[in-house]
Design an enzyme around this catalytic site. Structure first.
Site, PDB file in Angstrom:
ATOM      1  N   TRP A  42       0.952  -1.460   0.004  1.00 45.24           N
ATOM      2  CA  TRP A  42      -0.009   0.095  -0.123  1.00 45.24           C
ATOM      3  C   TRP A  42       0.942   1.255   0.095  1.00 45.24           C
ATOM      4  CZ3 TRP A  42      -2.250   2.821   4.725  1.00 45.24           C
ATOM      5  CH2 TRP A  42      -3.275   3.631   4.325  1.00 45.24           C
TER       6      TRP A  42
ATOM      7  N   ASP B 174      -2.051  -5.865   8.407  1.00 41.79           N
ATOM      8  CA  ASP B 174      -3.098  -4.896   7.969  1.00 41.79           C
ATOM      9  C   ASP B 174      -4.001  -5.663   7.111  1.00 41.79           C
ATOM     10  OD1 ASP B 174      -4.220  -2.659   7.218  1.00 41.79           O
ATOM     11  OD2 ASP B 174      -2.612  -1.861   5.876  1.00 41.79           O
TER      12      ASP B 174
ATOM     13  N   ALA C 152      -7.592  -4.951   5.354  1.00 40.69           N
ATOM     14  CA  ALA C 152      -8.539  -3.664   4.923  1.00 40.69           C
ATOM     15  C   ALA C 152      -9.713  -4.385   4.029  1.00 40.69           C
ATOM     16  CB  ALA C 152      -7.690  -2.731   4.041  1.00 40.69           C
TER      17      ALA C 152
HETATM   18  C1  LMR Z   1      -6.135   2.431  -2.074  1.00 45.62           C
HETATM   19  O1  LMR Z   1      -5.101   1.830  -2.022  1.00 45.62           O
HETATM   20  O2  LMR Z   1      -6.739   2.854  -2.919  1.00 45.62           O
HETATM   21  C2  LMR Z   1      -7.115   2.778  -0.724  1.00 45.62           C
HETATM   22  O3  LMR Z   1      -6.681   2.088   0.206  1.00 45.62           O
HETATM   23  C3  LMR Z   1      -7.257   4.309  -0.433  1.00 45.62           C
HETATM   24  C4  LMR Z   1      -6.074   4.854   0.200  1.00 45.62           C
HETATM   25  O4  LMR Z   1      -6.224   5.470   1.175  1.00 45.62           O
HETATM   26  O5  LMR Z   1      -4.807   4.747  -0.594  1.00 45.62           O
END
Ligand code: LMR
Length: 392
Positions: free
Chosen positions: A126, A207, A209
């Site tokens: 991420w 994590d 999500a």
């Molecule tokens: C993403 O990766 O697009 C989502 O988790 C939104 C973000 O906060 O980056």
């Protein structure tokens, strides 16, 4: 003072969202930020959420502060959803946070206070994991996660690199539906990772999500639970943004697994103090809404059924898209899209192809070629497949 500032480092996902909004082409397609969309392109408020919000409004009779840990029913319910009975509840604590992002930040602050030294994040991961680790004052290191040739987990290399993590260092793992690759560990691989982490006396930081977007609510937490059952200490950030569709309401939780009740209580106290100096109390609305769902069997069943429908739809898009791409390219190069889990797949097409998709076809992807599968409309699959075939 302000005149001396430089611009902050760019966040590719947020920049893309701005560029998409500005683009005036009517046929533009946003496959960037991780938001679920239905076949009409809308991000709906889930039925159970809408009903629970009404009940919260009708029954709420005070806006006085709750504790620093937010709504306790919410936090305990998320704990059960995530950890299940993998660990004796006497060793687990959970607090409400401002989305999964704030859970990641508070937990990073907590492990930084524990003098962990380095935090190891997967490469890729991420977009915000590295910046958060650095903001918490940690040394951020990366371990190899993806085999770009096969678009699957480079497990041997990952295991080898994790074997070199020192005692007390922190290892970030994605609970399920890896962002950005969609490539997840198998249960045997989770077991091996759990054994390496235990042997090295590292601290796992999971994590999660996208619970419910991969193989189902319980199945998506199985890997995390394998680790939790193996190690003395662990931290977990959980997000409700995706599985409850409450993105802008910012609802998440930070969970701690400790060796015993006394030490985990102390760690929870420190975690709460990290929230206190950051935002004091988390906002209540989204958490109260979700607590209402957990407290009502009919609402809970309806939420699970709508979530399952979203999961099935993403699976169907994956199947149709990889078939469309096989036809358009005459290769099996994109078959991995079918095997990936959750919202994302990393297309592995390179930045020039991503630029051409945007310029020539009004298809918006972040520069790394991550595609939000959950934003694909069934009616656009042929257009997308043909565009991809042209640019690669
Ligand atoms: C993403 O990766 O697009 C989502 O988790 C939104 C973000 O906060 O980056």
């Amino acid at each position: 003072m302000f005149t001396n500032f430089q611009n902050p480092p760019a966040d590719a996902i947020l920049e893309l969202a701005i560029a998409f909004r500005k683009d005036t082409r009517p046929n533009k397609i946003d496959l960037g930020i991780g938001v679920y969309k239905d076949q009409t392109g809308a991000t709906p408020v889930m039925r159970a959420v809408k009903e629970a919000e009404k009940r919260v409004w009708e029954t709420e009779n005070s806006k006085a502060y709750l504790g620093l840990g937010g709504d306790e029913v919410f936090a305990r319910s998320v704990q059960e959803l995530v950890v299940g009975d993998a660990v004796d509840a006497a060793r687990v604590r959970s607090i409400q946070t401002v989305g999964g992002g704030a859970a990641v930040r508070l937990l990073a602050d907590l492990v930084a206070e524990g003098k962990s030294g380095a935090i190891w994040i997967p490469n890729p991961t991420w977009i915000n994991h590295g910046p958060i680790g650095r903001a918490a004052g940690m040394e951020v290191r990366q371990y190899t996660y993806l085999d770009t040739a096969s678009n699957s987990v480079a497990f041997d290399q990952m295991a080898d690199e994790l074997s070199k993590v020192a005692a007390g260092e922190v290892v970030v793992l994605h609970g399920c539906c890896h962002n950005p690759t969609g490539a997840d560990l198998t249960l045997d691989q989770w077991k091996e990772v759990a054994a390496i982490i235990r042997r090295n006396r590292a601290i796992p930081f999971v994590d999660i999500a996208y619970q419910g977007f991969g193989d189902g609510l319980d199945a998506d937490a199985t890997g995390l639970r394998i680790v939790a059952a193996e190690v003395p200490e662990m931290v977990i950030s959980a997000s409700c943004s995706k599985n409850f569709g409450v993105y802008r309401d910012r609802v998440g939780a930070a969970l701690l697994v400790g060796e015993d009740a006394v030490s985990v209580d102390r760690a929870k106290g420190i975690l709460l103090s990290k929230g206190r100096v950051n935002y004091s109390f988390p906002a209540n609305h989204g958490a109260a809404t979700i607590a209402t769902i957990f407290n009502d069997p009919a609402l809970l069943a309806d939420w699970k059924s709508e979530l399952e429908g979203m999961r099935q739809r993403m699976l169907n898009i994956r199947i149709a898209l990889s078939a469309g791409l096989a036809k358009a390219t005459g290769t099996s190069r994109f078959d991995f899209i079918k095997a990936n889990k959750g919202m994302f797949s990393l297309l592995g097409v390179g930045a020039p192809a991503v630029d051409r998709l945007r310029e020539d076809y009004a298809i918006f992807l972040p520069p790394d070629g991550r595609m939000n599968i959950a934003a694909v409309k069934e009616a656009e699959i042929d257009y997308l497949a043909n565009a991809f075939a042209k640019v690669i």
